[in-house]
Design a protein around this motif. Sequence first.
Motif: not given
Length: 229
Positions: A67, A63-64
Amino acid sequence: MRSMSFSVMLFAAGFGTRMKHLTAHTPKPMVLVSGRPLIDHALDLARDIAPQVVVANLHYRPDTLIDHLTPLGVKTMVETPEILETGGGLRNVLPLLGNGPVITMNTDAIWRGPNPLRLLLDAWKPAHMDALLMGIPPANALEHEGDGDFTIAADGRLTRGAGVVYGGVQIIKTDLLADIAQKAFSLNLVWDQMLAKGTLHGLSYPGHWCDVGHPDGVKTAERLIASDV
């Protein structure tokens, strides 16, 4: 540089265990080097050649990276439930990369000198190459131990052995990926087939390169970026 535009794949799925505390809560490609995530340094090189598309494979803390990369126009694919290694990871993202040879890049190195992607494109001869790898003379491979991974012959063909360190950047045809039965596998299996055919080639990089696979590598890479070598 040749007018043909290539797609670029960034390997960004690894756990980064050698980074120790730096990757406890952060994927390795997001570790900061000179104030910027490692993967952004790789993206600079990729954008310089105006690729058709840039794709990154993800697994650890995806997810990091999603994003961060999505606003930058990078397509992503998460490997789940298991990590697929380099060969399986490349095969998994082929639908996003399109047809033809692709450029693959590791995202845990800093280059100082001419853009290695441009050098590969200038030397690429698809009539007799199945892959073209960028090698680093050991004296110019910072934070790396050993005598190298490949020997480059006078005609550019590679054999395994002391000579140059593989720098994690290559142009590769993807046809042979379909012949591997395993779901998760290393690109070494594909390279072995090319070695047997005499179609694995290499270049020797004229600049410096730093392995940023462990905490000390971050400091060395920052000194390299700031240097005049």
